[in-house]
Design a protein around this motif. Structure first.
Motif, PDB file in Angstrom:
ATOM      1  N   HIS A 184       0.700  -1.324  -0.039  1.00 15.08           N
ATOM      2  CA  HIS A 184      -0.070   0.167   0.053  1.00 15.08           C
ATOM      3  C   HIS A 184       0.637   1.310   0.062  1.00 15.08           C
ATOM      4  O   HIS A 184       0.506   2.185  -0.899  1.00 15.08           O
ATOM      5  CB  HIS A 184      -0.918  -0.034   1.190  1.00 15.08           C
ATOM      6  CG  HIS A 184      -1.659   1.096   1.261  1.00 15.08           C
ATOM      7  ND1 HIS A 184      -2.875   1.295   0.644  1.00 15.08           N
ATOM      8  CD2 HIS A 184      -1.730   2.376   2.026  1.00 15.08           C
ATOM      9  CE1 HIS A 184      -3.529   2.473   1.044  1.00 15.08           C
ATOM     10  NE2 HIS A 184      -2.876   3.113   1.973  1.00 15.08           N
ATOM     11  N   ALA A 200      -2.810  -7.730 -10.248  1.00 18.10           N
ATOM     12  CA  ALA A 200      -3.704  -6.782 -10.204  1.00 18.10           C
ATOM     13  C   ALA A 200      -5.092  -7.105  -9.569  1.00 18.10           C
ATOM     14  O   ALA A 200      -5.598  -6.368  -8.553  1.00 18.10           O
ATOM     15  CB  ALA A 200      -3.689  -5.651 -11.278  1.00 18.10           C
ATOM     16  N   TYR A 203      -5.014  -7.862  -5.910  1.00 18.65           N
ATOM     17  CA  TYR A 203      -4.814  -6.823  -4.797  1.00 18.65           C
ATOM     18  C   TYR A 203      -5.966  -5.914  -4.870  1.00 18.65           C
ATOM     19  O   TYR A 203      -6.583  -5.635  -3.669  1.00 18.65           O
ATOM     20  CB  TYR A 203      -3.624  -6.036  -5.320  1.00 18.65           C
ATOM     21  CG  TYR A 203      -3.359  -4.964  -4.353  1.00 18.65           C
ATOM     22  CD1 TYR A 203      -2.693  -5.287  -3.143  1.00 18.65           C
ATOM     23  CD2 TYR A 203      -3.631  -3.575  -4.518  1.00 18.65           C
ATOM     24  CE1 TYR A 203      -2.422  -4.130  -2.068  1.00 18.65           C
ATOM     25  CE2 TYR A 203      -3.449  -2.437  -3.534  1.00 18.65           C
ATOM     26  CZ  TYR A 203      -2.641  -3.031  -2.393  1.00 18.65           C
ATOM     27  OH  TYR A 203      -2.482  -1.872  -1.264  1.00 18.65           O
ATOM     28  N   PHE A 204      -6.665  -5.628  -5.903  1.00 17.02           N
ATOM     29  CA  PHE A 204      -7.725  -4.916  -6.053  1.00 17.02           C
ATOM     30  C   PHE A 204      -9.111  -5.664  -5.914  1.00 17.02           C
ATOM     31  O   PHE A 204     -10.252  -4.973  -6.030  1.00 17.02           O
ATOM     32  CB  PHE A 204      -7.833  -3.989  -7.266  1.00 17.02           C
ATOM     33  CG  PHE A 204      -6.533  -3.023  -7.147  1.00 17.02           C
ATOM     34  CD1 PHE A 204      -6.797  -1.812  -6.584  1.00 17.02           C
ATOM     35  CD2 PHE A 204      -5.387  -3.396  -7.735  1.00 17.02           C
ATOM     36  CE1 PHE A 204      -5.548  -0.830  -6.560  1.00 17.02           C
ATOM     37  CE2 PHE A 204      -4.405  -2.375  -7.790  1.00 17.02           C
ATOM     38  CZ  PHE A 204      -4.456  -1.131  -7.237  1.00 17.02           C
ATOM     39  N   ALA A 209     -11.986  -4.173 -11.290  1.00 19.38           N
ATOM     40  CA  ALA A 209     -11.978  -3.409 -10.042  1.00 19.38           C
ATOM     41  C   ALA A 209     -10.594  -2.461  -9.917  1.00 19.38           C
ATOM     42  O   ALA A 209     -10.319  -1.591  -9.530  1.00 19.38           O
ATOM     43  CB  ALA A 209     -12.089  -4.221  -8.790  1.00 19.38           C
ATOM     44  N   ALA A 210      -9.518  -3.411 -10.438  1.00 23.50           N
ATOM     45  CA  ALA A 210      -8.354  -2.861 -10.294  1.00 23.50           C
ATOM     46  C   ALA A 210      -8.371  -1.557 -11.400  1.00 23.50           C
ATOM     47  O   ALA A 210      -7.674  -0.442 -10.801  1.00 23.50           O
ATOM     48  CB  ALA A 210      -7.203  -3.767 -10.929  1.00 23.50           C
ATOM     49  N   ARG A 213     -10.754   1.306  -9.494  1.00 21.24           N
ATOM     50  CA  ARG A 213     -10.116   1.776  -8.375  1.00 21.24           C
ATOM     51  C   ARG A 213      -8.862   2.690  -8.488  1.00 21.24           C
ATOM     52  O   ARG A 213      -8.664   3.859  -7.945  1.00 21.24           O
ATOM     53  CB  ARG A 213      -9.766   0.850  -7.410  1.00 21.24           C
ATOM     54  CG  ARG A 213     -10.866   0.110  -6.756  1.00 21.24           C
ATOM     55  CD  ARG A 213     -10.477  -1.228  -5.699  1.00 21.24           C
ATOM     56  NE  ARG A 213      -9.946  -0.451  -4.578  1.00 21.24           N
ATOM     57  CZ  ARG A 213      -9.534  -1.288  -3.787  1.00 21.24           C
ATOM     58  NH1 ARG A 213      -9.412  -2.599  -3.806  1.00 21.24           N
ATOM     59  NH2 ARG A 213      -8.713  -0.585  -2.551  1.00 21.24           N
ATOM     60  N   VAL A 214      -7.969   2.362  -9.349  1.00 19.95           N
ATOM     61  CA  VAL A 214      -6.778   3.130  -9.651  1.00 19.95           C
ATOM     62  C   VAL A 214      -7.336   4.419 -10.439  1.00 19.95           C
ATOM     63  O   VAL A 214      -6.742   5.601 -10.078  1.00 19.95           O
ATOM     64  CB  VAL A 214      -5.797   2.627 -10.881  1.00 19.95           C
ATOM     65  CG1 VAL A 214      -4.694   3.388 -11.194  1.00 19.95           C
ATOM     66  CG2 VAL A 214      -5.266   1.292  -9.955  1.00 19.95           C
ATOM     67  N   TRP A 234      -1.208   9.362  -6.456  1.00 18.27           N
ATOM     68  CA  TRP A 234      -1.489   8.028  -6.905  1.00 18.27           C
ATOM     69  C   TRP A 234      -0.641   7.773  -8.295  1.00 18.27           C
ATOM     70  O   TRP A 234      -0.667   8.797  -9.220  1.00 18.27           O
ATOM     71  CB  TRP A 234      -2.849   7.544  -7.263  1.00 18.27           C
ATOM     72  CG  TRP A 234      -3.231   6.219  -7.359  1.00 18.27           C
ATOM     73  CD1 TRP A 234      -3.255   5.536  -8.638  1.00 18.27           C
ATOM     74  CD2 TRP A 234      -3.329   5.231  -6.235  1.00 18.27           C
ATOM     75  NE1 TRP A 234      -3.493   4.185  -8.315  1.00 18.27           N
ATOM     76  CE2 TRP A 234      -3.545   3.946  -6.735  1.00 18.27           C
ATOM     77  CE3 TRP A 234      -3.422   5.092  -4.774  1.00 18.27           C
ATOM     78  CZ2 TRP A 234      -3.767   2.735  -6.094  1.00 18.27           C
ATOM     79  CZ3 TRP A 234      -3.787   4.156  -4.310  1.00 18.27           C
ATOM     80  CH2 TRP A 234      -3.915   2.770  -4.939  1.00 18.27           C
TER      81      TRP A 234
END
Length: 338
Positions: A184, A200, A203-204, A209-210, A213-214, A234
Motif C-alpha cells: 500500500h 492486480a 490486490y484490487f 475493479a483494479a 479503483r486506480v 497515486w
C-alpha cells in the motif's frame, strides 16, 4: 565503490534452471522436459540489464550466495554494463529459479534460496538510493528492504522517481514476507505502478475493479504529481495482459493498447523488459518523456516503445539474451510504421 548511477534497481540476480517441457502440468499432472539448461535472470537483474542494453547507466542492489550460483551471477554481471558494486555476497544459498517453459512460450516459475530474502540495505545503499534519479522496486523485494528504500527515497532532498512492479499476487507476496501495508505504501509513493492481470486482480479484487479503483484514486488524489506530499498521490498504472496487450490508467483516463504480434519463443522476462522500457521512456532523464506526467501522446509512445522491447525479447530463449538495443527497438517500431 564509485558514485551511484542515475538508475538503481533493487531485486534478485539469479541463475535460472530452465526446463523445456511438453506442457505446463495441471495439479497432479506431469510433463516431459526435452531440454534442461541454465540462464541468467531475476527481476532486478532483468530490468537492470534491459536498461543497460538500451544505453542507460544503471546499477543493481542485490545479494547472492557464496556458492557456484552466486559466482556465476557475479561473473555474468561483470560482462554487462550494469554497476554491480552493490551486489552483496552472503553465506546462505543463492536465490535461483526453476522455469518450466512450454512450446508456446508460456511458463511457470518456482523460486528457492535465501540469499536475496536476507538482503538488507547498508547506509551506503540508502545514500545511493536517495541520490539516484530513478529507483525500481519489485514486490519480491524483502519487506525490510522495501521499507528502508522507501524511507531513503522519501527523505531525499530531491526524491528520485520511483517505479514499482507488484510482481505477484498478494498471497504469494505475503508468503515471501511482504506485508500488505508495505505494498500500500509503495503504491502511494510510486510514480509508475505495473502489475500483470493476476497480481492486480488479487490486490484490487478483480481486473475491472483494479482499473476502476486506480482511475478513481487518480482523479481524486493527483496521479504522479511529484509536488504532492508522499501518501497523497497515486501513480500512473499499467496493467499487463500478456499477448492480449495492456491497459494504461493515467490521470484518471483508461486506454487499452495491443501487444505486438511476434513469433514467441520464450516469454520469460517479458514483463521485466516491458517495465524497463517504461522506465526508459517515462521516468529516466531525457528518455523521450522525462516528465512524470507526459501528455497522452507521450503515454502512447512510451507504451509502444516498452511493448516493442518486450516483444523483441520474446523472440529469443531465456530472460536476457534477446534484450534489444535502442536502435533495434526503433527499427522494430519503424518497420511497423510507428
Amino acid at each position: 565503490m564509485t558514485g551511484p548511477p542515475p538508475i538503481l534497481a533493487v531485486g534478485a540476480a539469479v541463475i535460472d534452471e530452465w526446463y523445456a517441457v511438453s506442457n505446463l502440468p495441471e495439479p497432479d499432472g506431469g510433463a516431459f522436459a526435452s531440454e534442461v539448461t541454465t540462464a541468467f535472470g531475476g527481476v532486478g537483474a532483468n530490468v537492470s540489464v534491459a536498461l543497460d542494453r538500451l544505453g542507460r547507466d544503471v546499477g543493481l542492489v542485490s545479494r547472492v550466495g557464496d556458492d557456484e550460483y552466486g559466482r556465476r551471477a557475479r561473473e555474468y554481471l561483470a560482462d554487462t554494463g550494469v554497476d554491480a558494486s552493490r551486489v552483496a555476497v552472503g553465506d546462505d544459498p543463492s536465490t535461483r529459479s526453476v522455469i518450466l517453459s512450454d512450446p508456446e512460450g508460456e511458463r511457470a516459475i518456482v523460486t528457492a534460496g535465501e540469499s536475496f530474502r536476507r538482503l538488507r540495505l547498508s547506509e551506503a545503499d540508502r545514500e545511493a538510493l536517495a541520490a539516484a534519479e530513478t529507483v525500481f522496486l519489485t514486490g519480491y523485494t524483502p519487506d525490510a528492504v522495501s521499507r528502508a528504500a522507501l524511507d531513503a527515497v522519501e527523505s531525499a532532498a530531491d526524491p528520485p522517481a520511483l517505479a514499482f512492479d507488484l510482481s505477484g499476487s498478494v498471497e504469494e507476496l505475503v508468503g515471501r514476507g511482504t506485508e500488505p501495508e508495505t505494498v500500500h505504501r509503495l503504491l502511494h509513493a510510486a510514480d509508475l505502478f505495473v502489475a500483470d492481470a493476476v497480481a492486480a486482480a488479487a490486490y484490487f479484487g478483480g481486473p475491472d475493479a483494479a482499473v476502476e479503483r486506480v482511475a478513481a484514486a487518480q482523479r481524486g488524489r493527483g496521479a504522479g504529481r511529484r509536488s504532492a506530499p508522499p501518501g497523497d498521490r497515486w501513480p500512473r498504472a499499467v496493467l499487463t495482459h500478456g499477448a492480449d496487450g495492456m491497459t494504461v490508467v493515467a490521470d484518471g483516463e483508461v486506454t487499452a493498447f495491443d501487444a505486438f504480434e511476434v513469433d514467441v519463443v520464450d516469454a520469460t522476462g517479458a514483463g521485466d523488459s516491458f517495465v524497463a522500457g517504461l522506465i526508459d521512456r517515462w521516468l529516466a532523464e531525457s528518455g523521450g518523456g522525462g516528465d512524470a506526467r507526459p501528455e497522452r501522446t507521450g503515454i502512447a509512445g512510451g507504451v509502444r516503445f516498452a511493448a516493442a522491447v518486450a516483444a523483441i525479447n520474446c523472440t529469443s530463449r531465456f530472460a536476457q539474451p534477446g534484450l534489444p538495443s535502442r536502435d533495434e527497438v526503433e527499427a522494430f517500431l519503424a518497420a511497423r510504421g510507428i
